[in-house]
Design an enzyme around this catalytic site. Structure first.
Site, short mmCIF file in Angstrom:
data_model
loop_
_atom_site.label_atom_id
_atom_site.label_comp_id
_atom_site.label_asym_id
_atom_site.label_seq_id
_atom_site.Cartn_x
_atom_site.Cartn_y
_atom_site.Cartn_z
N HIS A 189 0.92 -1.20 -0.03
CA HIS A 189 0.10 0.26 0.05
C HIS A 189 1.06 1.18 -0.30
CE1 HIS A 189 0.81 -0.02 4.20
NE2 HIS A 189 0.86 0.79 4.23
N GLU A 239 0.44 -18.06 -21.19
CA GLU A 239 1.41 -17.35 -20.56
C GLU A 239 2.36 -19.37 -19.54
OE1 GLU A 239 -0.27 -15.27 -17.05
OE2 GLU A 239 -2.21 -16.42 -18.02
N ASP A 270 4.55 -14.35 -16.04
CA ASP A 270 4.65 -15.91 -16.04
C ASP A 270 5.24 -16.74 -16.74
OD1 ASP A 270 3.13 -16.27 -13.45
OD2 ASP A 270 1.67 -16.16 -14.07
N CYS A 276 0.41 -8.03 -21.84
CA CYS A 276 -0.36 -7.22 -20.26
C CYS A 276 1.14 -7.04 -19.11
CB CYS A 276 -1.91 -7.94 -20.44
SG CYS A 276 -1.55 -9.58 -20.14
#
Length: 590
Positions: A190, A432, A456, A503
């Site tokens: 965060h 992937e 991946d 992506c």
């Protein structure tokens, strides 16, 4: 002068005085509890948890002016505190060991930490730090530990600390907090999210370095390279002041050009899309020039819920995302998560190697009801804009065929229920796994497009867990085997007239843009929103002819070291204002 390396999570350069914020962990010792006091000890635990939840809600109320995503993360932290497994295992330890609640909670945390360590996924692994933070918040409430507030700071400083809590980040003042450096944390923590939202340079994951910094020391935060410089000499200070000024000018220039088309000098257009995981992000991607969502990670909907999302829950969420992006398309990836602790309500089967286990499309096919709810939610939301379906972690043609069979079944059930939807939604498969890449021509026969998940794909090709510090240096995106496979996948898709998207992180790396387009036809690059202006800037300065020549030469080399050196040198020579570390944001004048 001392230099420390970590993970850059918010770009920029900050120079100022260090402020050491005490966020050290509390040392917890085991204490025996008599049988007659067990129930009272359990009540102490529950009271501390309720106090922590109340603190989270108080922080959330003060977060109304912050990024929308902050409220969602606070809700997620609250849900962690309500996790029955977390609470019940701690209670069982108190009863079984006749131990104090603090010690029992640390035992449970250790078990959970080991589970997270077995997850081979950057996003999920980053949540380990969040769990650790939440649990230690409860422990501090148990023992009444007080820590100073970041809100007490009344002069411009650079925060140096072990970790920052949500309460810390919400009350920080942008006018006083110049930069941040933490010992723990990763790309998905965060701290990076809110540092980016506030435009504060930040570096995390620095390890045990706080002991080498004193409050008042002059510190430089290099959020571009992921470095922290303590007590720099005058020469280094001059260099970074110039780097700071030039980077600020560079960022301003990029945002001024977001309305321009992502087109090469010789007229090749590439759609630049955004990767998101929440509806709040969907509402903000336009400011970076995104032409749609190339990857909507639906995992957050499951990780942030006490119960599995229903079809209606998913439909409502997807509808809002699609409406927020109209008229641009939204690619919704079906659930891509392993059967780890976070989803034990789906599967209780332990896995020694989740990366090679029941995850992605395998999990969805093993749990048809789970998949059907997702598919129906997507279909129903298709009435409100352009939607595409994307199957993750495909390794065979059979998986695609079976998933599409469920899609047709979902359509038929909606028709019978007289629920409207768009019938011609494009369906894609993620490439992937090496097996999917090697049979991509057969997979392309079953889908409308493919999306390459480079994160991946690269680690599976190279058999390298990039999160494992012992072998992370072997994770080489420019490895010759990776380049050859990408080139072949691009060629197969182009020969069949099917669109290709990238992506993974490679798609959002400006250093890779030139090479990727040189390897073959790429229709879309999808990335974290803030990377879009930088990638577009490179695209608009290049030609495909130059890109192909660069790719051909890279393919003629043998080692990753040679290819990396060649690509780095070429990009810095061609685009010095974007890549030259010593010139771009240092001494070079724009």
């Amino acid at each position: 002068m001392r230099v420390y390396s970590g993970i850059a999570v918010s770009s920029g350069v900050a120079i100022g005085k260090a402020y050491l914020l005490d966020r050290s962990k509390v040392c917890v010792l085991k204490r025996s509890i008599p049988e007659s006091e067990i129930e009272e000890e359990i009540k102490r635990l529950r009271d501390a948890i309720e106090k922590s939840k109340a603190q989270m809600q108080e922080t959330k109320q003060r977060a109304s002016s912050m990024a929308d995503k902050y409220a969602i993360i606070l809700d997620t932290y609250t849900l962690l505190l309500e996790d029955e497994i977390l609470v019940n295992e701690t209670i069982e330890t108190i009863k079984r060991e006749h131990s104090n609640a603090e010690w029992a909670l640390t035992v449970t945390l250790e078990k959970f930490t080991n589970l997270f360590n077995n997850i081979n996924d950057d996003y999920l692994k980053g949540k380990k730090d969040d769990l650790d933070l939440v649990v230690h918040g409860v422990i501090k409430n148990l023992i009444g530990h007080y820590q100073e507030s970041i809100a007490d700071i009344d002069e411009p400083v650079i925060i140096i600390t072990h970790e920052l809590s949500p309460s810390d980040t919400i009350v920080m003042s942008k006018s006083y907090i110049l930069g941040m450096a933490t010992e723990v944390g990763g790309k998905t923590s965060h701290v990076g999210i809110f540092a980016s939202a506030l435009g504060i340079p930040a570096v995390v994951g620095l390890g045990d370095f706080n002991q080498f910094v004193n409050s008042g020391d002059t510190v430089i935060i290099d959020g571009i390279q992921g470095e922290v410089i303590v007590q720099p000499d005058e020469e280094r200070l001059r260099h970074y002041r110039k780097k700071q000024q030039n980077y600020q000018r560079y960022e301003k220039t990029l945002l001024e050009d977001i309305g321009l088309t992502a087109e090469t000098l010789d007229g090749e257009t590439v759609q630049l899309m955004a990767n998101i995981e929440t509806i709040q992000e969907a509402r903000s991607v336009r400011k970076y020039g995104a032409k749609g969502i190339g990857l909507y990670r639906t995992e957050f909907l499951y990780l942030a819920a006490n119960t599995l999302p229903t079809e209606d829950d998913l439909y409502s969420n997807f509808k809002k995302v699609v409406q927020a992006l109209e008229p641009y398309p939204v690619v919704i990836r079906t659930l891509d998560i392993g059967a780890d602790k976070q989803l034990r309500r789906i599967s209780d089967i332990p896995e020694d190697n989740p990366a090679l286990g029941l995850r992605g499309i395998r999990l969805s096919l093993a749990q048809p009801d789970l998949l059907m709810n997702q598919l129906k939610g997507i279909l129903r939301a298709s009435l409100y804009g352009k939607i595409k379906i994307l199957y993750p972690m495909v390794s065979s043609v059979e998986e695609v065929v079976e998933a599409t069979r469920y899609l047709e079944q979902a359509k038929e059930e909606l028709r019978k229920a007289q629920i409207p939807f768009q019938d011609d939604i494009p369906v894609g498969a993620m490439i992937e796994t090496p097996s999917a890449a090697l049979i991509v021509d057969r997979i392309l026969e079953e889908v409308d497009y493919i999306s390459i998940g480079t994160n991946d794909l690269i680690q599976y090709i190279l058999a390298v867990d990039r999160i494992n510090e012992n072998v992370a240096h072997l994770y080489q995106p420019f490895h010759l085997s990776v380049l050859r496979i990408l080139k072949e996948v691009f060629a197969q898709a182009e020969s069949m007239g099917k669109p290709v998207s990238i992506c993974g992180e490679l798609g959002g790396d400006p250093m890779a843009t030139f090479l990727l387009l040189g390897l073959g036809k790429v229709d879309e690059l999808s990335m974290e929103p803030h990377s879009i202006p930088k990638v577009k800037n490179i695209l608009r300065k290049m030609t495909l002819k130059e890109a192909r020549a660069l790719a051909d030469h890279a393919l003629s080399l043998s080692t990753s070291e040679e290819i990396n050196r060649f690509i780095n040198n070429e990009m810095r020579n061609r685009f010095p204002s974007d890549f030259d570390r010593d010139l771009a944001f240092g001494e070079k004048k724009r």
